[in-house]
Every structure is written in structure tokens, then in C-alpha cells.
Design a protein around this motif. Structure first.
Motif: not given
Length: 1315
Positions: A333, A335-336, A338-340, A343
Motif C-alpha cells: 500500500a 502511496h505517493y 495520490g499515486d499507488n 500497483n
């Protein structure tokens, strides 16, 4: 690492939106998780019978035998639920076994992703114990304070119904959980490239979860060419966040900021991280514990170039960034902004080329830890009758001492223990303990980190290796060849055998235990197939870092063991179990009312708040106390010329405290002022009246101000412009006239919201011939509004309300109260079920009660005296996670330690009520100076708009009137009190300062009590029994007191005349002894009292007190016992028509005692008189205070001088040896002044010193007389700042000052005595 001061960071809108989304999602996470599972998802340590199986342990189910019950009812049983996938757990519930006496009263929870390496659920800094059931049917549900994600959940019963067995039915509540997982091998790095080459970022939201078995590694890193960077890394199993938003090339702005969070993070369990930044405000959250701080420097943007990496440093990192390990473990999980990232990595949209084998799963750990407490032991088999002992293990602990393992030998034994943080080996080569070989190695091994130990005894050599460092292996020779006994005891050895280890137990964790070079399979131990154990928790390491977060406040150092922590507060300025309470008062005003005098003091304006204590100068010479803060600018500092017309000259002022500390002083003060002066020669100041100002000063908040001292905000003027007396009336400042001569503009800056002055900028210093000098005085602030902030509660239903108290882990409450009622509520704040209350329980008892979820706790203190005496009393209450304390009047105290297990957070939601609350009777009376966690509540402002409560409180003199000394009268004021010294011979804030004067030859003071033309007294006499003595009229009683010091005889000290022939006189005879003369009529000659005491004209101060009531005369000299005399029966007892008081000499018309004039009046008294008072009249004080109208007059030269001093203090003498007693006329005076030491104790050992002192005394007194005679024509000595009393010229200088009224006067008068 720099200490980060926690600040209240404002909540930013976008952060709030994130929390709203998270909280709304959490509210929906309440699905039933256990009931839908198949029977096989439930397992247990054992079952009582087939129909008591674990699969029947579903909530509200009655199948089978209605729940699970194990075969054995003990604390080693467990029930396990396999959720088949990772789930988020938010709540749990339990029941007893259906329709049976079997239920569980208390239990604990373990959870795991893999079914091994279990983690106990923790809350409030402890392994949490849940309360269970008290019957078989009622469901008890617990909402988890800290939801967790897991696949396996294990219930551990701790307590059960004594009349039945363990019985359980359970349910788990939560929701599904999914996150992409990436395994990091210590080599691979994920590189997230920006769409732009450079990013200038004002806000960041970064989140991730990680788990690892390594204590060091980079989690993320980003940097820019301008020096900005952000790094998140593990170091020694702690999480560190480094941020630098920019530093300038000169180093004056340093932006590097570091924050640390967490501990023991190499436990191979998931930990969540959230970083939120808006400009310089940062929230750093680890596992739901948030730190808020502001970055250093002045920049707001994070400038990053090209990329940000996860798992390690990028290849392009600067050399200075390198040298640190990459991360080894798993992340999910990520996240930076708003970017996963995880993923994107799965979709190959980020650079993962550095991975040798990128996997999206997390490998199961091979470790199998064992957790030991003080009653644990683990017995493992080894080779018997062998000549080698080889044991390896890893351990972690907080305890400095403990047993690692013990193995018996044939004969003797081997003990490997932790002693004071180092590993110590005792090899007993016989059954006697005094025959042994000792070796030790390492230090500080009780730091909570994993450490390895390898002990090897082979043939005749023993070796000890710590942390695999073969280079530091310690070796020792053995006198015999050892033979093993075959058994190894780890963590505890409790049998009392002939040979037992010095350490009996161990608290902490062990893993990777090797015996005889073979790894021990602890799973087989758990299953009962290998060795045995007692009270050992297998496959779990439940060690807790009780110092993280650090509950020791204000820089206190935290020390811990396996069970508790303690705080070392020395050097912090704070005290208490958690270093919460300041040891200093909050203002100069408080020191004043403790009876302190002017001096330099440490103050702490916000008490237990974040501001550190600091030093100020307290001036207590006036009714209001002045607090002074100095700066480093010298008076009349030269203002250097600017290099050009566009340049400015800047003078910077530095103070000995921070801006926040300075603001705390000014905000609580009534007024503040700062003196400024600008001396100019052809240098303009404000360019008044029409031009824009070329000069200004900078105050609080870096605001510019264009007015000068003596003026005010919004007016570009100096003091002369306000007063209209400038040198040139066309200008508003003297300097603006631009004259070629020295001028000055000075005055006080008094707008406290602008103070203090931090910079002064001048713009007219570049011209040829221009010169200027600047003076900026100290900041001076008067009074303390918070100390006297009070409210009066007039009815039992009166109350004030404020916002709810915020103090989950620690809270302190302090206030003053005074009341005439015997009971009532002081304050109360409610929660559910939490509350906090301070109450007057009875006329002698105050109580402090609270509940943090463990049940109500009440502390009481009882006073020996009544508290409803309408005097001020102080209450201090504190509650923290270690203890609760209640103090009353700094005298009475009760403390109660917090329970070792249970809730620690105080959660309140209602308003704070001061006074009546919830229908309960409030206290009648006054409350003032109410502070909660160092913050003062404005009672007066709230009382102005609240019916039944009045602002302020009267009656301060009942509590503080004793501070008015020497007959001073206490006067009530709205916010305090003052001492009226007008009817005393003293001055000062507490009427404790001597008023004295130096008399030249021929000087006299005359004070007329009655005018010459009047035959009646000007002031009516005081009624009998009033307790106040009149100084006029016909007197049957009078009191005269004064102090004097002189080296000349004879002289008249005091003469009191009348309109008749009555008089009273005190004279100093030729031999230096005192004589008191009374002539009240009825006698042919005046009644005289001759004191055959040693010479009193010795230059030292002496105190005289004479009282008369009818015929009884009582005399006290210095600190000797009072002696009584009686006027003859033929004498009159009325002092008729008292007219005039003379000091130093008599100059009177009419008939005067010729003996007095001929023998004693010429040349007059030379020396010091002080504290002269006749009944209610202080004639010397009246003569020196010319600003107050009086009938006093002075002839000759009288100079005020602080020349009083306390007289000699000796123990009381018996009547037999008292030379002043009427019945001891033949007695010899038993004391030599030279033999009295500074402690007023006559020591036999000082005889020799006394003889030497006599010789020195004679020589020095002779020299003093000669010097005075030779230099007398050069003039008189007029200073009142004499020095030198420390080095006395004769033995009388050894006098001890016991009278507080004299304490400020000794050192300043010595020169006057000998001139």
C-alpha cells in the motif's frame, strides 16, 4: 539528533478531507467475519471432548455442546480462528458456553498473517487484557482502539469461572482488506520518475506499510539539486524522518529537521506510516501515533529532481547521501501524493530494474521466538558426559540483568547471564561457588535490540563471542576438563540446589537457540515432543518499548525494565513521575508572595507547558513587581555609517530567551515598557513631519514600527513631538532638525503588543559628518494578570464553563481558593465513563477524583486547620500514566500509583464546569489563578457575562497580610494587596526596609507634635483599648524604638519635650553606655536608668526598644532579654502635653534639664540613626521624605543612609548573670564580644582567636580614630552605598543578623561607622 518541539499544527482542509474519507470507510467496516467460516477454520490447543470442539465456538450457536472447552483448564490453552484471508479487525465479542457454568472472565488476543510469529494486541502501552463474560449467555463486545489487519486470531483465556471451566464462543467484526505487496531483497529499489524534471511541492501525502527483520534500511528517499531532500529510514529498529526544505549557502538558515518514532520495528510485523506535509507543517504518524512539528528554516517548498525511490537510495544519489543500507523486507500500500506505487510496480509503470527477482508476495519468516517473564523457564536436552559446551542464541531485553542459560556440569556448572548490560559467564569447576572462572563481554546489551551470544567451552578453553564479532572474542583457560550434565535451562532456574546461578530469571525474548551446534526446534517444544517449559510464550515476542513514545516530558530521560519505566528529571527544571511539573514559579509575582526579595530568578510562565524555564530579574521594590529582560546591546552603541544612500544600517538585539518565552512574559503582564534613545549629530531619525520615515524598529512578529519612545502606534513622532517641545517646532523629533550639534530623542515604548525591540534600522547615517548612538534598555513588564485573575461564586448554583480539558496522558490543575463554606465542587469535567473532579469534601478535606476507564479513583488530603477560614489556599492536582498526586498548600500531599494494567487515556467531551456541576453544590467563595496544563483560564472575563458569578475577589489581606512587616497595614486592592508603611519607621514593599540618616556634628531633626501657640493637642488621643498608641496629648503609655551606630561620645540620641517640664531622653554617656532619663513630675531629680553595658559607641549598630505603661518601664537592647524597671511611687505617671521630638541634638526654648545640656548636647550626635519611631510617629522618616507634608525640620546636613543592622544575638541569660537586671548589680558581664562567633555561639575553642581579635580591635580602632581626626577637615561622608562590612575591623563585626528588617543594610554602612 535534534530535539523536535511538538507544536499544535493547524488542520489543513485537504488533510481533513482525507481523514473524513478514512473515517467514513472505517464506520462501514463492521461485517461478521467468524460465523460464516467452516468448522475447520477453528482450531485450539485441546478439546474436552468431540462435541466441545473449536468449530462450535461461534457466537450465539448452540450446536455441539454450545461452545469450546479445552481438556485442561489452565493459562496454556488457546482458541484460534483462520479467516482464510487477511481481514481488517475492528471489534471482537465473546460468550460463555451455552447453558453451562463455563465462561471466560479475561483473555488476551494474538494475531498473525502466517499462523506463526504471533503479535499480542496492545493498547495504552501494555499487552491488553480484555474483560470477558460473567455468565454463559450475555455477549460482551469490545470496539478495538487500534484496528489491525490479520488472517489468524488467537484467543488466550486468562481467568474463568471458578465453579466451571474455560468456555468460549467468539465473533470477529471487520471487513475485507487487499493491498499489493512487494518483497524487497536489500538490492532492489523502486524508482518513481516525475512527469517533470523538477517538482516544487508545497504539500505531500505519503503512506505505506512495511515489515522486516532488519533494524536498518532506507524506506524512501528523494532529493533535489538545491539541497532539499526527504528520507524515511530504519535505524536500530527506529523509524526516522529527515526533511530539508532548503538551507542557504551562508549557513544562517538551516533547514534540516529530523523526527524519530517507534521502536522494535524489526519484529516482522506490519507497521503503517503516514506522512502529511503542508508547507512547513508536518504530521508524522506511525501505527496511529502522530507527531506534529514544523520544519526548521524559512522555506515552504520541497524541491525534488527527477524521482523519488522506495526501498533504498537511487543510483544518482549524491555521495553524501550514500553509505546506508537498502530496505530488506516487505512493503504494501505504497502511496505517493495520490499515486499507488505498488500497483504501478505490478503494472511495470515504474522502474524496478534493480530487482534481481521482483515478487509480489511476502515470504514467511523462519524465526520462532520465545518470550520469557520473571517466572519462565525453558528446559532443553543436550549431550551428556561430553567435554564440550556450545550454546548460541539471540536475545533482546530491557532489563540490565537476567539469566540467559544455566547448565550443570559434573561437577560444577556454567551460568551465562546478563549483568548490568553485559554478558557474564561464571564457570563453576566444583560444587563450591568460590571456585570458578569468570569472563564477560559487551556493554549496553539491554537496549531492546537483538544481540547474539555464543559460548563455547572446549577441553580446557572457554570462549565468549557477542554479536558475531570474532575479533572481540574473550577467552579464558579452564583448570580442568569439563563434563556436561546434559540439561540446559534457559531464562530461568528456580530449584534451590547445591549449586544455583546468581541470576534466577530473564525478562525478554530469545530465538535461534542452538545447543551442541544444533538449532532447537521450538515448535517441537510447543507440541510437547522436546524438553519442557513453564510460563514461556512460544512463537511470540511480547517485549514492549515503554519509552516509545517517551512519556517523560520536557527532555526527561526514560529508563525501563520489562515491567515499568521511570523518568530521570535532573537538569530539566521539572519534577514528578513524568517530569511534568515545573520546579520554578510562573512569574515574579509568585516569588513576591512567597516572601522573596528582588533578585534574579528562573520562571516558567506556562508551568507544565512546552516552554522551557528561563531567567529574569525581578524588581520587587514597588507595590507591583517588575520583570526585567536584558538584551546584548551596549548603551550608546555607535551606529556605523551605511555604504550608500540606499543602504540601511541595522542593529540587532538578542535576548536571553526565545520569542515564545518573551511573548509569555508580555502577554501575562499588565503593562510593558522599553526605553529607547537616539543621540544624533546631523542624522535624522523619522524624517518628520511630511517625508516617509527612513528609520524604524522591528518588534514582535517581525513587524515594522515608525514611532519612537514617548509616542504611540500610528504616529510618526518622538516624545518631543507629542509634548510639543522639540528643538525645532517644525519637526516632530529633535534629530529631524538635522543640526550640527548633538541632540537626543528618547522615551519609553509602552505598547506591549509590539515589544520587545529586536532590530533597529537607520537610513540617514551615510552622509559625511553624520554620527549617531543608540541605546535600547531592557524590556520591563509589570504585574501578572493571571496570578490575580479571580472570580467570586455567590450562590451554590453558580458556575463558569469552559471548553473540555485536553489531557489524555497527563493533566495538571492548580488554583487558589478561599471560602467560608464547608463543602462544594471546585471543578468537574465529564466523559463516558471518564471524568475528573476536584472538590472540597469537608472543612478540612480536599479530594481529587477521576476515572480513565478502570473505575473511579479518589485522592484526599486533610488539613490540620480549617480550610473554610476565608483565607487563600492552594490546590495542585496531577494525573499521568504513572501516578496521581494531590497537594494542598504545598504541605499536605497524597500520591497514588497507576495500576500496572488498564486504561491510561483520559477522554472527556463535556464542558469544564468551574463551580456547581450536574446539580451538585458548587463552592461558595473565590477561585483564582486557575491553570490547566499550564494554561491560565480567564475567570474574570467569563464571570463578566455569567449570572451568579462576579469578577475579582476581595479579602487578600486575610491570607497575605502577614507579609506587611513592622506594623505596616495591609490594604486591599482589586487584584492583590499593598502594604501601607506611612505609620511605621520603615519603607519598601513589605515595610521591611530601614529608613536611616547620617548625622554630621551639629545636625538635628525636629518633629513638632504640637504647635507652640496651642495648649491642646492637635490630634485627639486614641481611645483606650484601641491597640494604637497616640503620640500627642497626655500619655500614660509610650513606646520608643530606634537603631543607632556611632564612634563618638557623649551625645543626645533622642529627646522628647513637652509644654510642661516633663521630658524623656536617651543619651550616650562618655563611657559609651546608655542612659534613659524620665521626668514626669513629682520627683526632685529625673529618674535615670544607667546601663552599665560594654561600650556601645563601637561603630556597630545597636537596637533600642523602650516601652512604658504607667510606672512599668521595659527596656530591650539588641537581642538581649527584656529588663523591667519601675518609676518611684512619688513620680507622676502622665507624660503631659508632649510637644517635640529631637534627634541628634536638643535646640529648645524654655527650661531644660541642665545636666542634659551641659554634659551630652555638645557637639551633638555623629553617626547613624535609623528606624526611629515614637508611638505612631516616625520623625526621621518624615524628615527624609520631603515629598510628604509633615512638621519635621532639619538643621545641619542630614544624608539618608541605609545604615541599620541587626544587633548581636546571644542566648537569653539567667537573672543571676544579667548585668542589666536590677537584682544583679554585682554580677560581672560574662561575655567578651571578641569571643562571639557568627553563629552566636560562645565556643571555648575560640579563646585564642578572641585574644587575637582584642589586639586587632585595639589597633584598628586607634587607626580609625587617627584617620578620622586627620581627614575631618576634608568634608563629610555623604554616600549611602558604603561597602566593607564583610571584613570587620573589630570583633563586633561578627554580629549575626537575625532580624529580617536589618538584612539589607549591613554591608552598606560600614564606612559610615568609622568616619
Amino acid at each position: 539528533m535534534r530535539r523536535i518541539v511538538g507544536l499544535q499544527v493547524p488542520v489543513i482542509l485537504w488533510i481533513f478531507n482525507v481523514y473524513v474519507k478514512l473515517s467514513s470507510g472505517a464506520q462501514r467496516c463492521d461485517e461478521v467475519l467468524a460465523t460464516p467460516l467452516p468448522y475447520s477454520a477453528f482450531t485450539s490447543s485441546s478439546v474436552l471432548a468431540a462435541d466441545f470442539g473449536a468449530g462450535y465456538a461461534k457466537l450465539n450457536r448452540r450446536v455441539g455442546n454450545g461452545g469450546w472447552s479445552p481438556r485442561d483448564t489452565d493459562k496454556h490453552q488457546w482458541l484460534q480462528v483462520d479467516l482464510k484471508a487477511r481481514r481488517q479487525i475492528t471489534a471482537i465479542a465473546t460468550q460463555g458456553r451455552y447453558s453451562s457454568p463455563d465462561w471466560t472472565k479475561h483473555y488476551r488476543i494474538l494475531y498473525s498473517d502466517t499462523g506463526s510469529n504471533w503479535k499480542p494486541y496492545q493498547q495504552d502501552g501494555n499487552i491488553w487484557t480484555f474483560s470477558g463474560n460473567w455468565n454463559s449467555e450475555r455477549v460482551v463486545r469490545h470496539e478495538l482502539q487500534h484496528p489491525f489487519v490479520t488472517r489468524y486470531v488467537r484467543f488466550l483465556p486468562l481467568d474463568w469461572n471458578e465453579e466451571g471451566r474455560i468456555g468460549l464462543r467468539v465473533e470477529l467484526y471487520g471487513c475485507s482488506y487487499y493491498a499489493d505487496v512487494i518483497s524487497f531483497d536489500g538490492q532492489g529499489v523502486i524508482s518513481y520518475r516525475f512527469r517533470q524534471k523538477k517538482l516544487k511541492i508545497t504539500k505531500d501525502v505519503i503512506s505505506l506499510k512495511f515489515k522486516t527483520t532488519k533494524g536498518d534500511g532506507i524506506l524512501l528517499h528523494g532529493e533535489g539539486q538545491q539541497g532539499d531532500y526527504i528520507t524515511l529510514e530504519l535505524r536500530r529498529a527506529k523509524l526516522l524522518l529527515h526533511i530539508n526544505l532548503g538551507s542557504n549557502q551562508y549557513g544562517s538558515i538551516r533547514g534540516h529537521t529530523s523526527a524519530s518514532s517507534g521502536s522494535l520495528l524489526d519484529d516482522d510485523h506490519w507497521h503503517s506510516v503516514l506522512i502529511e506535509r503542508y508547507r512547513r507543517n508536518v504530521n508524522f504518524t506511525l501505527d496511529q501515533h502522530t507527531q506534529s512539528f514544523r520544519t526548521n528554516g524559512e522555506f515552504d517548498h520541497l524541491d525534488l529532481d527527477y524521482e523519488i525511490t522506495f526501498g533504498g537510495m537511487p543510483v544518482s544519489a549524491k555521495p553524501s547521501s550514500g553509505g546506508r543500507e537498502n530496505f530488506f523486507g516487505c512493503m504494501e500500500a505504497i502511496h505517493y501524493n495520490g499515486d499507488n506505487i505498488t500497483n504501478l510496480a505490478r503494472k511495470r509503470k515504474v522502474d524496478t530494474s534493480s530487482f534481481r527477482n521482483l515478487t509480489f508476495s511476502c515470504a514467511e519468516s523462519n524465526t520462532f521466538p520465545a518470550f520469557f517473564n520473571s517466572t519462565s523457564t525453558l528446559q532443553l536436552p543436550g549431550r551428556s558426559d561430553a567435554d564440550t559446551v556450545s550454546v548460541r542464541l539471540h536475545f533482546r531485553t530491557w532489563n540490565p540483568s537476567g539469566l540467559l542459560f544455566f547448565t550443570p556440569l559434573m561437577p560444577g556448572g556454567v551460568e551465562v547471564s546478563l549483568v548490568d548490560g553485559k554478558v557474564t559467564v561464571h564457570i563453576y569447576i566444583a560444587m563450591e561457588k568460590n571456585t570458578r572462572v569468570d569472563i564477560s563481554s559487551g556493554s549496553g546489551l539491554n537496549d531492546g535490540q537483538w544481540h547474539s551470544v555464543h559460548f563455547l567451552a572446549l577441553e580446557s578453553i572457554a570462549m565468549l563471542t557477542i554479536n558475531g564479532d570474532e575479533m572481540s572474542t574473550v577467552r579464558a583457560a579452564l583448570p580442568i576438563q569439563i563434563r556436561t550434565g546434559g540439561d540446559y535451562f534457559f531464562g530461568g532456574y528456580f530449584p534451590w540446589t547445591a549449586l544455583s546461578p546468581s541470576q534466577r530469571s530473564f525478562q525478554g525474548c530469545m530465538q535461534l537457540i542452538h545447543v551442541d551446534d544444533q538449532l532447537v526446534d521450538l515448535r517441537s517444544v510447543e507440541q510437547g515432543m522436546l524438553g519442557s517449559f513453564e510460563n514461556v510464550s512460544l512463537d511470540v515476542c511480547a517485549i514492549i518499548d515503554r519509552c516509545e513514545p517517551n512519556h517523560c516530558e520536557h527532555g526527561g530521560r526514560c529508563f525501563q525494565t520489562g515491567n515499568a519505566f521511570k523518568c530521570a528529571c535532573d537538569g530539566t527544571g521539572y519534577s514528578g513521575a513524568t517530569c511534568h511539573n515545573s520546579v520554578y514559579e510562573q512569574s515574579c509575582e509568585e516569588y513576591k508572595h512567597m516572601g522573596r526579595t528582588s533578585d534574579t530568578y528562573w520562571i516558567d510562565p506556562d508551568g507544565s507547558g512546552p516552554l522551557e524555564p528561563f531567567k529574569v530579574t525581578c524588581d520587587m521594590t514597588e507595590n507591583k513587581v517588575w520583570t526585567t529582560v536584558v538584551n546584548d546591546l551596549s548603551p550608546q552603541s555607535h551606529v556605523t555609517a551605511a555604504s550608500g544612500p540606499e543602504e540601511k544600517t541595522v542593529l540587532t538585539l538578542n535576548y536571553s530567551m526565545s520569542d515564545e518565552q518573551m511573548n509569555a512574559v508580555t502577554s501575562s503582564s499588565e503593562i510593558c515598557e522599553q526605553y529607547v534613545a537616539y543621540m544624533c549629530y546631523k542624522s535624522r531619525l523619522l524624517n518628520s513631519p511630511d517625508e516617509s520615515s527612513s528609520s524604524w524598529w522591528v518588534g514582535r512578529g517581525n513587524e515594522k514600527h515608525f514611532y519612537w519612545g514617548g509616542s504611540g502606534p500610528g504616529v510618526q513622532k518622538c516624545a518631543c513631538g507629542i509634548e510639543r517641545n522639540c528643538t525645532d517646532p517644525r519637526y516632530y523629533c529633535n534629530c529631524d532638525a538635522d543640526l550640527r550639534q548633538w541632540k537626543e530623542d528618547d522615551g519609553l515604548l509602552m505598547y506591549k503588543e509590539h515589544l520587545p525591540v529586536s532590530h533597529v534600522v537607520f537610513g540617514d547615517t551615510h552622509r559625511s559628518g553624520s554620527e549617531a548612538k543608540l541605546t535600547v534598555g531592557p524590556l520591563r513588564c509589570k504585574g501578572d494578570r493571571n496570578y490575580w485573575n479571580a472570580a467570586s461564586f455567590n450562590t451554590p448554583a453558580s458556575y463558569l464553563h469552559f471548553t473540555s480539558i485536553q489531557g489524555e496522558n497527563s493533566i495538571d490543575i492548580s488554583f487558589y481558593f478561599k471560602t467560608s463554606s464547608s463543602h462544594g465542587i471546585f471543578l468537574e469535567n465529564l466523559g463516558s465513563p471518564d471524568f475528573i473532579r476536584v472538590e472540597l469534601k469537608s472543612a478540612t478535606m480536599v479530594s481529587f477524583s477521576f476515572d480513565v476507564g478502570n473505575g473511579p479513583v479518589e485522592l484526599t488530603v486533610r488539613s490540620y486547620a480549617a480550610l473554610n477560614d476565608d483565607q487563600w489556599h492552594r490546590v495542585e492536582a496531577e494525573r499521568n500514566i504513572k501516578e496521581a498526586v494531590l497537594r494542598l498548600d504545598k504541605t499536605y500531599r497524597e500520591a497514588r500509583p497507576a495500576p500496572p494494567q488498564g486504561h491510561t487515556r483520559l477522554q472527556l467531551f463535556s464542558q469544564l464546569f468551574v463551580g456547581a456541576s450536574g446539580g451538585q453544590r458548587g463552592v461558595l467563595g473565590c477561585i483564582r489563578s486557575l491553570r490547566i496544563n499550564g494554561v491560565a483560564l480567564d475567570l474574570e472575563e467569563r464571570a463578566k457575562v455569567t449570572p451568579g458569578v462576579k469578577p475579582g475577589c476581595s479579602g487578600h489581606c486575610t491570607s497575605y497580610g502577614m507579609h506587611c512587616r513592622n506594623g505596616g497595614k495591609c490594604l486591599e486592592k482589586y487584584n492583590g494587596y499593598s502594604c501601607d508603611c506611612s505609620l511605621t519607621a520603615f519603607d519598601g514593599q513589605f515595610c521591611s526596609n530601614d529608613v536611616g540618616g547620617y548625622f554630621e556634628s551639629g545636625t538635628l531633626v525636629r518633629y513638632d507634635l504640637m504647635s507652640d501657640s496651642s495648649s491642646l493637642p492637635e490630634v485627639k488621643d486614641v481611645k483606650e483599648g484601641s491597640g494604637v498608641l497616640s503620640a500627642v496629648g497626655n500619655l500614660t503609655r509610650e513606646e520608643l524604638s530606634f537603631s543607632f551606630s556611632t564612634s563618638q561620645t557623649p551625645s543626645v540620641l533622642i529627646y522628647i519635650s513637652s509644654k510642661t517640664q516633663d521630658y524623656m531622653a536617651v543619651v550616650l554617656r562618655h563611657n559609651g553606655s546608655l542612659q534613659i532619663r524620665y521626668n514626669l513630675g513629682g520627683l526632685r531629680e529625673p529618674y535615670t536608668i544607667n546601663l552599665n553595658n560594654p561600650n556601645m559607641a563601637n561603630g556597630q549598630p545597636h537596637n533600642v526598644n523602650i516601652t512604658r505603661h504607667d510606672r512599668l518601664i521595659q527596656l530591650q537592647l539588641d537581642h538581649y532579654p527584656t529588663v523591667s524597671y519601675f518609676l518611684p511611687e512619688a513620680s507622676d505617671t502622665e507624660f503631659n502635653l508632649v510637644k517635640t521630638i529631637f534627634l541628634g541634638k536638643v535646640f529648645e526654648t524654655g527650661q531644660i534639664d541642665p545636666v542634659l545640656i551641659e554634659r551630652y548636647n555638645t557637639p551633638g550626635f555623629v553617626g547613624c540613626l535609623s528606624r526611629v519611631q515614637f508611638n505612631r510617629v516616625a520623625p526621621l522618616k518624615a524628615a527624609l521624605r520631603t515629598n510628604v507634608p509633615s512638621t519635621a525640620s532639619v538643621q545641619g546636613l542630614l544624608v539618608e543612609s541605609n545604615c541599620g543592622a541587626s544587633p548581636l544575638t546571644v542566648p537569653p541569660m539567667s537573672v543571676t548573670f544579667d548585668p542589666w537586671h536590677p537584682d544583679s548589680a554585682d554580677a560581672q558581664f560574662p561575655f567578651n564580644e571578641e569571643r562571639i562567633n557568627r553563629d552566636a555561639v560562645n565556643r571555648k575553642s575560640a579563646i585564642i582567636g578572641g585574644i587575637i581579635a582584642v589586639v586587632i580591635f585595639t589597633i584598628l580602632c586607634t587607626l580609625a580614630f587617627l584617620v578620622r581626626h586627620l581627614f575631618r577637615h576634608k568634608g563629610s561622608y555623604h554616600t549611602n552605598e558604603a561597602k566593607g562590612a564583610e571584613s570587620a575591623d573589630c570583633a563586633d563585626a561578627a554580629i549575626i543578623v537575625n532580624d529580617p528588617a536589618f538584612t539589607e543594610t549591613i554591608d552598606e554602612s560600614k564606612k559610615e561607622w568609622f568616619i
